[in-house]
Design an enzyme around this catalytic site. Structure first.
Site, PDB file in Angstrom:
ATOM      1  N   TYR A 144       0.676  -1.174  -0.047  1.00  0.00           N
ATOM      2  CA  TYR A 144       0.166   0.067   0.024  1.00  0.00           C
ATOM      3  C   TYR A 144       1.055   1.068   0.096  1.00  0.00           C
ATOM      4  CZ  TYR A 144      -3.614   3.410   1.689  1.00  0.00           C
ATOM      5  OH  TYR A 144      -4.365   4.479   1.666  1.00  0.00           O
ATOM      6  N   ASP A 239       9.373   2.829  -0.382  1.00  0.00           N
ATOM      7  CA  ASP A 239       8.441   3.612   0.458  1.00  0.00           C
ATOM      8  C   ASP A 239       8.609   3.062   2.031  1.00  0.00           C
ATOM      9  OD1 ASP A 239       4.685   3.463   0.502  1.00  0.00           O
ATOM     10  OD2 ASP A 239       6.234   4.451   1.599  1.00  0.00           O
ATOM     11  N   LYS A 267       4.470   9.554   8.850  1.00  0.00           N
ATOM     12  CA  LYS A 267       4.182   9.101  10.073  1.00  0.00           C
ATOM     13  C   LYS A 267       5.187   9.520  11.115  1.00  0.00           C
ATOM     14  CE  LYS A 267       2.180   4.983   8.031  1.00  0.00           C
ATOM     15  NZ  LYS A 267       0.711   5.079   8.591  1.00  0.00           N
TER      16      LYS A 267
HETATM   17  P1  KE4 Z   1      -0.927   8.466   4.290  1.00  0.00           P
HETATM   18  O1  KE4 Z   1      -1.302   9.125   3.276  1.00  0.00           O
HETATM   19  O2  KE4 Z   1      -2.124   7.855   4.810  1.00  0.00           O
HETATM   20  O3  KE4 Z   1      -0.392   9.438   5.252  1.00  0.00           O
HETATM   21  O4  KE4 Z   1       0.323   7.563   3.931  1.00  0.00           O
HETATM   22  C1  KE4 Z   1       0.045   6.534   2.853  1.00  0.00           C
HETATM   23  C2  KE4 Z   1       0.949   5.332   3.117  1.00  0.00           C
HETATM   24  C3  KE4 Z   1       1.916   5.055   2.077  1.00  0.00           C
HETATM   25  N1  KE4 Z   1       2.948   4.391   2.322  1.00  0.00           N
HETATM   26  C4  KE4 Z   1       2.713   3.343   3.311  1.00  0.00           C
HETATM   27  C5  KE4 Z   1       3.977   2.236   3.477  1.00  0.00           C
HETATM   28  C6  KE4 Z   1       1.732   3.636   4.324  1.00  0.00           C
HETATM   29  O5  KE4 Z   1       1.852   2.422   5.246  1.00  0.00           O
HETATM   30  C7  KE4 Z   1       0.663   4.376   3.913  1.00  0.00           C
HETATM   31  C8  KE4 Z   1      -0.291   4.710   5.219  1.00  0.00           C
HETATM   32  N2  KE4 Z   1      -0.578   3.528   5.965  1.00  0.00           N
HETATM   33  C9  KE4 Z   1      -2.036   3.470   6.496  1.00  0.00           C
HETATM   34  C10 KE4 Z   1      -1.674   2.205   7.497  1.00  0.00           C
HETATM   35  N3  KE4 Z   1      -1.648   0.925   6.727  1.00  0.00           N
HETATM   36  C11 KE4 Z   1      -2.456   4.483   6.933  1.00  0.00           C
HETATM   37  C12 KE4 Z   1      -3.977   4.267   7.769  1.00  0.00           C
HETATM   38  C13 KE4 Z   1      -5.046   4.677   7.106  1.00  0.00           C
HETATM   39  O6  KE4 Z   1      -5.246   4.582   5.841  1.00  0.00           O
HETATM   40  O7  KE4 Z   1      -5.780   5.262   7.663  1.00  0.00           O
END
Ligand code: KE4
Length: 433
Positions: A144, A239, A267
């Site tokens: 993801y 990533d 994060k």
């Molecule tokens: P954000 O746009 O949610 O800040 O980051 C996207 C993203 C990109 N790359 C990785 C490896 C990530 O884990 C994420 C976001 N992680 C999720 C948790 N699995 C965020 C939780 C959510 O979607 O509310």
């Protein structure tokens, strides 16, 4: 356990917010039941609207390496806010945080801040396409990279747990430029490069996958990705939005000794406030506007209050020589303890940890890719989730997520968690028809 106030808050939220939440996974759809609404949090603990307290292993999905409301972060944010919350003009705080990041991740010679991980990954892919003149990217099934069209093909995390790994609304044209391969299969990457010569701009990968649950690379896999990208003139994008400063001070790239061309972060670098970043080789990053022609912008990129939270967090990281050893002790105690309890109750499972991240799959199969993750008993996970919630332990509301510990978690918290798991599994296994 009564969660009446959360239930009414959810009903209220649904009258103005689509689905009642602002990020899909929060709605508890993958585990059932009504989501708990949070009143406050401190250290390792969450408190919901009905004043139930929970040991928190979600930690806002990773950012809170030092727990909720850490005094240094609260003080930095409070002080920054008194100087104004946003200027839309450069500040030295942005250089302060950028220098802290580069000091611990030397592959990042230049960076740009964004307000989310999704913006960071989207911008990194645009940069890769712009500098190579190529249009296709390779991603891996179950990984993801955020809620952006190029990545919502066989996507992990809540896209997977909510049955939308291939989201409607993503055009055929977009999907055509995203090649999806199985994680941990280096041969498939070489075959893709052979099948699409001079067409692949980048390979984007979660080097340690947190969005299938925690899935670690097979020996040599990441090194093979690096070699394939170098051989075929494509960029390797790590990533590390989730793993950056979470699995080690220098992320996976430090552990594995690999230099990606670009890295995306989020994060932890925001300390709980909205910060993402993408960065890497100077010759690539300097092709971004305004010096170059590949466009990037963002109203709140480098926001001074968010920078203050990130600076306070990374200064604590930089100044704590034993931080990751201590965090790994907690992860190991938790996963070893869970293994013992699950064995005792005869429940098929696999556990893993990496630094302060950990994973638990309810399957007897080894999990090295999405196919393995999909063998999990998600119905059992849902029962486990609620049985733990009822006992004051807040886990990710989906089997396809990683868990996190912080410096605020104590050995006593781990012991309480393991005792709760023992009770929960007794309840579930005994109730099983
Ligand atoms: P954000 O746009 O949610 O800040 O980051 C996207 C993203 C990109 N790359 C990785 C490896 C990530 O884990 C994420 C976001 N992680 C999720 C948790 N699995 C965020 C939780 C959510 O979607 O509310």
């Amino acid at each position: 356990m009564s969660i009446e106030r959360s239930i009414s808050a959810f009903a209220r939220a649904r009258t103005s917010i689509a689905g009642g939440v602002n990020s899909s996974v929060r709605a508890f759809k993958a585990v059932g039941g009504s989501p708990i609404f949070i009143k406050s949090a401190n250290g390792a603990m969450l408190r919901d609207l009905d004043d139930h307290e929970y040991i928190d292993y979600v930690l806002s999905w990773g950012p809170l390496l030092f727990g909720h409301a850490h005094p240094a972060v609260v003080k930095a944010v409070s002080q920054a806010a008194t100087r104004g919350t946003s200027y839309g003009a450069p500040t030295e705080a942005e250089s302060d945080l950028a220098e802290l990041i580069a000091g611990m991740m030397p592959s990042i010679e230049r960076l740009r801040f964004t307000s989310s991980g999704t913006e960071a990954t989207s911008s990194a892919v645009r940069l890769a396409r712009g500098v190579t003149g190529r249009e296709k990217i390779i991603k891996f099934a179950g990984c993801y990279h955020g809620a952006a069209d190029p990545f919502l093909i066989a996507a992990g995390s809540s896209a997977l747990s909510l049955g939308a790994p291939n989201s409607p609304g993503v055009t055929v044209g977009t999907a055509r430029d995203t090649i999806v391969l199985p994680y941990n299969d280096a041969g498939s990457v070489e075959a893709a490069f052979d099948a699409h010569p001079d067409s692949i701009a980048a390979v984007i990968v979660e080097p340690y996958v947190g969005n299938m649950g925690l899935v670690l690379p097979k020996a040599g896999y990441l090194q093979a990705l690096r070699a394939s990208c170098t051989a075929h003139g494509a960029l390797l994008i790590f990533d590390e939005v989730m793993t950056g400063f979470r699995v080690a001070r220098g992320g996976v790239q430090e552990i594995e000794g690999i230099v990606p061309d670009l890295t995306t972060l989020g994060k932890v670098i925001g300390g709980g406030l909205p910060v993402g970043a993408f960065g890497g080789r100077r010759d690539l990053m300097e092709q971004l506007t305004p010096d170059g022609r590949i466009f990037h912008a963002g109203t709140l990129s480098g926001n001074p209050v968010a920078m203050a939270a990130g600076i306070a967090t990374l200064r604590m990281i930089a100044g704590d020589a034993t931080l990751y050893e201590r965090l790994e002790v907690l992860s190991r105690l938790l996963t070893d303890g869970l293994h013992a309890v699950l064995e005792k109750h005869g429940v098929a499972h696999t556990t893993a940890y990496a630094g302060s991240m950990f994973g638990l799959f309810f399957t007897e199969e080894p999990v090295s890719d999405l196919a393995g993750a999909m063998t999990c008993d998600t119905a059992f996970y849902a029962k486990y989730f609620h049985a733990m919630l009822d006992r004051g332990v807040y886990l990710a509301p989906s089997q396809f997520e990683a868990g996190f510990v912080s410096t605020a978690h104590t050995i006593r918290d781990i012991e309480r968690t393991l005792a709760a798991a023992d009770e929960a599994l007794e309840e579930i296994v005994c109730a099983k028809p």
